[in-house]
Design a protein around this motif. Structure first.
Motif, short mmCIF file in Angstrom:
data_model
loop_
_atom_site.label_atom_id
_atom_site.label_comp_id
_atom_site.label_asym_id
_atom_site.label_seq_id
_atom_site.Cartn_x
_atom_site.Cartn_y
_atom_site.Cartn_z
N ILE A 3 -40.32 26.92 20.77
CA ILE A 3 -40.93 28.20 20.46
C ILE A 3 -41.05 28.43 18.96
O ILE A 3 -41.65 29.40 18.53
CB ILE A 3 -40.15 29.36 21.11
CG1 ILE A 3 -38.71 29.38 20.62
CG2 ILE A 3 -40.22 29.26 22.61
CD1 ILE A 3 -37.95 30.63 21.06
N GLY A 4 -40.54 27.58 18.16
CA GLY A 4 -40.67 27.67 16.71
C GLY A 4 -39.53 28.46 16.09
O GLY A 4 -38.74 29.12 16.76
N SER A 5 -39.50 28.40 14.79
CA SER A 5 -38.43 29.09 14.07
C SER A 5 -38.79 30.56 13.87
O SER A 5 -39.93 31.00 14.08
CB SER A 5 -38.21 28.41 12.71
OG SER A 5 -39.34 28.62 11.89
N PHE A 10 -42.46 35.13 12.16
CA PHE A 10 -42.68 36.18 11.17
C PHE A 10 -44.01 35.97 10.46
O PHE A 10 -44.79 36.90 10.25
CB PHE A 10 -41.53 36.22 10.16
CG PHE A 10 -41.69 37.29 9.13
CD1 PHE A 10 -41.45 38.62 9.45
CD2 PHE A 10 -42.10 36.98 7.85
CE1 PHE A 10 -41.62 39.62 8.51
CE2 PHE A 10 -42.27 37.97 6.89
CZ PHE A 10 -42.03 39.30 7.23
N THR A 11 -44.31 34.72 10.10
CA THR A 11 -45.57 34.40 9.43
C THR A 11 -46.76 34.71 10.35
O THR A 11 -47.77 35.29 9.91
CB THR A 11 -45.60 32.92 9.02
OG1 THR A 11 -44.49 32.65 8.17
CG2 THR A 11 -46.89 32.56 8.30
N GLY A 12 -46.65 34.36 11.61
CA GLY A 12 -47.73 34.64 12.58
C GLY A 12 -47.94 36.14 12.76
O GLY A 12 -49.09 36.62 12.80
N ALA A 13 -46.85 36.89 12.86
CA ALA A 13 -46.96 38.35 13.02
C ALA A 13 -47.55 38.99 11.77
O ALA A 13 -48.38 39.90 11.86
CB ALA A 13 -45.59 38.94 13.34
N ALA A 14 -47.17 38.51 10.61
CA ALA A 14 -47.70 39.05 9.36
C ALA A 14 -49.19 38.75 9.23
O ALA A 14 -49.97 39.60 8.79
CB ALA A 14 -46.94 38.50 8.17
N THR A 15 -49.61 37.56 9.61
CA THR A 15 -51.03 37.19 9.57
C THR A 15 -51.84 38.05 10.53
O THR A 15 -52.91 38.55 10.18
CB THR A 15 -51.21 35.70 9.91
OG1 THR A 15 -50.44 34.91 9.00
CG2 THR A 15 -52.67 35.29 9.85
#
Length: 129
Positions: A3-5, A10-15
């Protein structure tokens, strides 16, 4: 299945949040610009119609069908430009302004009385409010 780190999430949600913010900002900016454009058109139409009334009321009986009224001409050009732009929300305003201009021309050459011009102005003013 990985599922990733936490950093990837956080990076995906921010994008996602940045893209959503940009899309919403663009939508609201266009909406504000459209409202402002309609407001400017209504304000200009009200001012131009008052100029037409002032000019028609100041005329003498020596006006003929071929005479050019500068305020009517200016308002006609403005209506023409708004028609070319094609803003659908301004179409009712354009119809009322055309009726007003026709009535102003008839009043200027003495074919109708000034009460009809007042009625046309009231109809135009009702569209600008």
């Amino acid at each position: 299945m990985q599922i990733g780190s936490l950093a990837d999430w956080f990076t995906g949600a921010a994008t996602f949040a940045a893209v959503l913010t940009t899309l919403l900002f663009n939508f609201f900016e266009r909406r504000r610009a459209a409202k402002q454009s309609i407001y400017r058109a209504k304000t200009a139409m009200a001012r131009l119609s008052l100029d037409v009334i002032r000019q028609v009321n100041g005329l003498t009986d020596s006006v003929s069908d071929g005479d050019s009224l500068s305020a009517v001409h200016t308002m006609r050009i403005y209506v023409f430009v708004l028609t070319l732009i094609g803003n659908q929300q301004v179409s009712e305003l354009l119809e009322a302004s055309e009726l007003f201009l026709v009535t102003a021309n008839k009043t200027a050459v003495g074919k109708t009385d000034k009460s009809e011009l007042k009625e046309a102005y009231d109809q135009l003013l009702a569209r600008t409010i």
